[in-house]
Design an enzyme around this catalytic site. Sequence first.
Site, PDB file in Angstrom:
ATOM      1  CE  LYS A 164      53.730  42.164  29.393  1.00 45.62           C
ATOM      2  NZ  LYS A 164      54.914  42.442  30.211  1.00 45.62           N
TER       3      LYS A 164
ATOM      4  CG  HIS B  99      59.130  47.179  36.787  1.00 47.23           C
ATOM      5  ND1 HIS B  99      59.258  48.526  36.538  1.00 47.23           N
ATOM      6  CD2 HIS B  99      57.801  46.968  36.962  1.00 47.23           C
ATOM      7  CE1 HIS B  99      58.054  49.090  36.555  1.00 47.23           C
ATOM      8  NE2 HIS B  99      57.148  48.173  36.811  1.00 47.23           N
TER       9      HIS B  99
HETATM   10  N1  LIG Z   1      48.662  44.019  33.085  1.00 50.31           N
HETATM   11  C1  LIG Z   1      49.655  44.862  33.205  1.00 50.31           C
HETATM   12  O1  LIG Z   1      50.283  45.255  32.211  1.00 50.31           O
HETATM   13  C2  LIG Z   1      50.046  45.360  34.556  1.00 50.31           C
HETATM   14  C3  LIG Z   1      50.961  46.403  34.674  1.00 50.31           C
HETATM   15  C4  LIG Z   1      51.250  46.888  35.944  1.00 50.31           C
HETATM   16  C5  LIG Z   1      50.628  46.334  37.052  1.00 50.31           C
HETATM   17  N2  LIG Z   1      49.752  45.305  36.904  1.00 50.31           N
HETATM   18  C6  LIG Z   1      49.073  44.716  38.062  1.00 50.31           C
HETATM   19  O2  LIG Z   1      48.260  45.718  38.645  1.00 50.31           O
HETATM   20  C7  LIG Z   1      48.046  45.401  40.018  1.00 50.31           C
HETATM   21  C8  LIG Z   1      48.175  46.653  40.837  1.00 50.31           C
HETATM   22  O3  LIG Z   1      47.212  47.577  40.398  1.00 50.31           O
HETATM   23  P1  LIG Z   1      46.742  48.796  41.311  1.00 50.31           P
HETATM   24  O4  LIG Z   1      47.914  49.469  41.870  1.00 50.31           O
HETATM   25  O5  LIG Z   1      45.780  49.560  40.487  1.00 50.31           O
HETATM   26  O6  LIG Z   1      46.065  48.052  42.549  1.00 50.31           O
HETATM   27  P2  LIG Z   1      44.565  47.665  42.932  1.00 50.31           P
HETATM   28  O7  LIG Z   1      43.751  47.288  41.770  1.00 50.31           O
HETATM   29  O8  LIG Z   1      44.680  46.685  44.032  1.00 50.31           O
HETATM   30  O9  LIG Z   1      44.020  49.039  43.529  1.00 50.31           O
HETATM   31  C9  LIG Z   1      44.636  49.586  44.671  1.00 50.31           C
HETATM   32  C10 LIG Z   1      43.597  49.863  45.770  1.00 50.31           C
HETATM   33  O10 LIG Z   1      42.833  50.998  45.428  1.00 50.31           O
HETATM   34  C11 LIG Z   1      41.438  50.727  45.501  1.00 50.31           C
HETATM   35  N3  LIG Z   1      40.837  51.550  44.475  1.00 50.31           N
HETATM   36  C12 LIG Z   1      40.916  51.383  43.138  1.00 50.31           C
HETATM   37  N4  LIG Z   1      40.359  52.407  42.506  1.00 50.31           N
HETATM   38  C13 LIG Z   1      39.899  53.246  43.450  1.00 50.31           C
HETATM   39  C14 LIG Z   1      39.222  54.491  43.416  1.00 50.31           C
HETATM   40  N5  LIG Z   1      38.978  55.109  42.256  1.00 50.31           N
HETATM   41  N6  LIG Z   1      38.882  55.066  44.594  1.00 50.31           N
HETATM   42  C15 LIG Z   1      39.189  54.465  45.765  1.00 50.31           C
HETATM   43  N7  LIG Z   1      39.824  53.296  45.870  1.00 50.31           N
HETATM   44  C16 LIG Z   1      40.178  52.697  44.715  1.00 50.31           C
HETATM   45  C17 LIG Z   1      41.325  49.254  45.301  1.00 50.31           C
HETATM   46  O11 LIG Z   1      40.165  48.731  45.879  1.00 50.31           O
HETATM   47  C18 LIG Z   1      42.585  48.747  45.991  1.00 50.31           C
HETATM   48  O12 LIG Z   1      42.358  48.618  47.355  1.00 50.31           O
HETATM   49  C19 LIG Z   1      49.058  44.330  40.370  1.00 50.31           C
HETATM   50  O13 LIG Z   1      48.389  43.101  40.511  1.00 50.31           O
HETATM   51  C20 LIG Z   1      49.986  44.292  39.161  1.00 50.31           C
HETATM   52  O14 LIG Z   1      50.514  43.010  38.926  1.00 50.31           O
HETATM   53  C21 LIG Z   1      49.451  44.828  35.681  1.00 50.31           C
HETATM   54 ZN   LIG Z   2      55.106  48.572  37.289  1.00 53.43          ZN
END
Ligand SMILES: NC(=O)c1ccc[n+]([C@@H]2O[C@H](COP(=O)([O-])OP(=O)(O)OC[C@H]3O[C@@H](n4cnc5c(N)ncnc54)[C@H](O)[C@@H]3O)[C@@H](O)[C@H]2O)c1
Ligand SMILES: [Zn+2]
Length: 375
Positions: free
Chosen positions: A152, A256
């Site tokens: 996705k 969710h």
């Molecule tokens: N495609 C899918 O199936 C699916 C499923 C669930 C969530 N999502 C999406 O994922 C997003 C959320 O993802 P997330 O929670 O990973 O957020 P994100 O990508 O924003 O990361 C969270 C924070 O952590 C920082 N960060 C990332 N890796 C790091 C590391 N190794 N060390 C230090 N800092 C780091 C990033 O810069 C950011 O500030 C949402 O947009 C959501 O819609 C997609």
């Molecule tokens: Zn989720």
Amino acid sequence: MTAPLRTGDPIVVEVALGERSYDIVIGRGQLAALGAKIAALRPGAKVAIVSDETVARHHLAAAEAALGAAGIAATSLTVPPGEASKSFATLERVCEALIAARIERGDLVVALGGGVIGDLAGFAAAIVRRGLDYVQVPTTLLAQVDSSVGGKTAIDSSHGKNLVGAFHQPVLVVADTALLDTLPLRDFRAGYAEVAKYGMIGDAGFFAWLEANWKELFAGGAAREHAIAVSCRMKAAIVGRDERETGERALLNLGHTFGHALEAAAGFSGELLHGEAISLGMVLAFEFSVRRGLLPAAEAERVTRHLAAVGLPTRISDVSGAVPDADRLMQLMAQDKKVKRGKLTFILVRGIGASFIAPDVDAAEVRAFLTEQLA
Ligand SMILES: NC(=O)c1ccc[n+]([C@@H]2O[C@H](COP(=O)([O-])OP(=O)(O)OC[C@H]3O[C@@H](n4cnc5c(N)ncnc54)[C@H](O)[C@@H]3O)[C@@H](O)[C@H]2O)c1
Ligand SMILES: [Zn+2]
């Protein structure tokens, strides 16, 4: 959050989707093998790495070095961190940069980051030149167990999250668990909510194992790789049977419907992270199932106890800021999910590890439940 670097054999989980099958490679230190893996998969391919500024600061040099060591030519592009980068404007920038870097069919995009980067770079890969192959290198726990797997991809619209996107499977996922050592604890915890979710959806044994081993998982011991592998195996199996979410894949949405409404009420701000909202949402899904007589209250209390033990919010009152009322939450749920003739689809439970899709939950019943919860 740090642990010594161990480079043992990785755990490999296959996502079986016929011609579009791919491996998820899980292990501490696996980023170093990225170049060799890509060279084996696509000999001679050029690579463009897409990352965010925070991730790039910590891990881009290592990713570039891994590609360089395998003789792979790579360009890199970074975008600001945060959900705001899942926008048309940033998508345009990424697409133009990929085209300018002459990434063509046969070349590869590497998404190095959390779910934001995976969704954004994955969607850019889906549409540039009508589809480029891409590799996910997830750097958050949430991305390693959830967003990097299953294909996705999306950006957000002014009407809501993830409304513009495509199903586009990666050709490889490399989940280096050492990259999580630099992740802030709050983000790690939020990702853990999704790990616990897999136990609640369909694996009571895994849930019990998490109750006993979650500290080692947070500390970066071998439990981390195991938990990520179990999570990925469950997601891979579900996606393998229902890639486009016409049925069973919806189980992954446990917590969710409530969670998204709470996230939306908080304005998708840093006030309430996705995983924190899902923690609250899962507690509500269990409580609601208890209210319907589906399981004993003690089973729901066990879920609440575990989520609270790791430091996740379990009561709406745990969240700072204005608490939405039941009407507002109902409104947000109606926007998020299809409400058909006053009926909502929910993922409910008969116990830990026993979730099911309930397609015709009465909106009035949900409203009454939320009113009780908020009282
Ligand atoms: N495609 C899918 O199936 C699916 C499923 C669930 C969530 N999502 C999406 O994922 C997003 C959320 O993802 P997330 O929670 O990973 O957020 P994100 O990508 O924003 O990361 C969270 C924070 O952590 C920082 N960060 C990332 N890796 C790091 C590391 N190794 N060390 C230090 N800092 C780091 C990033 O810069 C950011 O500030 C949402 O947009 C959501 O819609 C997609
Ligand atoms: Zn989720």
